[in-house]
Design an enzyme around this catalytic site. Sequence first.
Site, mmCIF file in Angstrom:
data_model
loop_
_atom_site.group_PDB
_atom_site.id
_atom_site.type_symbol
_atom_site.label_atom_id
_atom_site.label_comp_id
_atom_site.label_asym_id
_atom_site.label_seq_id
_atom_site.Cartn_x
_atom_site.Cartn_y
_atom_site.Cartn_z
ATOM 1 N N SER A 138 -35.215 7.281 1.278
ATOM 2 C CA SER A 138 -34.024 7.689 2.040
ATOM 3 C C SER A 138 -33.716 6.799 3.231
ATOM 4 O O SER A 138 -32.726 7.053 3.944
ATOM 5 C CB SER A 138 -34.178 9.138 2.509
ATOM 6 O OG SER A 138 -34.008 10.017 1.429
ATOM 7 N N LYS A 141 -30.176 5.726 3.237
ATOM 8 C CA LYS A 141 -29.060 6.452 3.849
ATOM 9 C C LYS A 141 -28.597 5.820 5.162
ATOM 10 O O LYS A 141 -27.475 6.086 5.614
ATOM 11 C CB LYS A 141 -29.455 7.913 4.086
ATOM 12 C CG LYS A 141 -29.683 8.722 2.815
ATOM 13 C CD LYS A 141 -29.991 10.169 3.148
ATOM 14 C CE LYS A 141 -30.158 11.029 1.902
ATOM 15 N NZ LYS A 141 -31.422 10.763 1.207
ATOM 16 N N SER A 195 -31.605 14.150 5.940
ATOM 17 C CA SER A 195 -31.741 13.423 4.676
ATOM 18 C C SER A 195 -31.218 14.216 3.487
ATOM 19 O O SER A 195 -31.838 14.236 2.423
ATOM 20 C CB SER A 195 -33.208 13.021 4.455
ATOM 21 O OG SER A 195 -33.304 11.781 3.810
#
Length: 364
Positions: A138, A141, A195
């Site tokens: 993640s 992101k 997340s």
Amino acid sequence: MTIYQQRLLGRKSRSLVCLIGLCVAFALAPLSLSHAATNKANATKAHVSKAQVAKAKAGKSKKVVAQSKRRVAVVIARKRVQAKPLAVVDRASFGQIAGLHSASDQLNLKSSVALVVDQQTNEILYSKNDKAVLPIASLTKLMTGLLISEAHLPMDESIAITSEDVDTEKHSSSRLQVGSVLTRGELLHLALMSSENRAAHALARTSPGGLSTFVAHMNAKARSLGMADTVYVEPTGLSSSNRSSAHDLVKLVDMAHQHPLLRELTTSPGFEVDVGRRTLQYNNTNRLVKNPTWDIGLQKTGYISEAGRCLVMQASVAGRKLIMVFLDSAGKLSRLGDAERVRHWLESGERRVSAKVGVPVVGG
């Protein structure tokens, strides 16, 4: 009576006695035979009864043994059913497969990759396997958020979660149900702070040009920042094909830190969103943002089994603005522990070291 007569009478008397005895014997013979037969029958019956009893006892013993065996089987079966399930072990990360965790370093970090850089001078203060290329989970992101921030799209625009946003890569869960409607700003907040995978996917899906165009822009942005080791295939980080190196991630953190919106959202301790009749409370995936001893300007965590536990941060430590990268950490809290170890080491004024061990590993 003469002697002769006496003898004759004695003989007749004895003969008569013998005759009478013989008659009595004949008379009693059937009774003796009957008694003997009765005794034999009784003996036979007694023998049969003993055999039947023995047989019955044997049968009962077998039945008891069978029942005992059944009881034992039931007990064993119950124990098997009641036995504690085996712990589910995560698959080995790419770093573990490559043997990066065998590299030793002065601070005994649990992350297989670490890089600490002075943000203002680009001086490397600490490194470990810093050339390795691994899945970044993640941390992806952060690039997604950077592009959304730079696109200057209306943050109050409503976006609905659809079935396209459901994770088909890892089949992870989400509290954002299909049909939930949030603003772009709320989705960006959830994607960067907690997340949220569906939030990140919805942001990319609804961007101008759609998902494929957005992913192409992610890779173009990486090239423009000089992130030569970086490749993106989707916007959430669920795919292990999203990969990068510690040096590339330092460049991404430095650029993201220049955006006030990203600094604010990534360091937000918590956030509530109203979804229909429900109010959902989300928290930051990095507990260090709530720690008053830390001065964190930007951060992002990540995890999938192939990448291990990952963390990037911009923080002020010992009077210096630093960028920290920790990849493929073993243990849920170990990446935060590594950050603490590095901070204490820097604050203690110990001599700088470099632990450049290992080989590059291409993930995905």
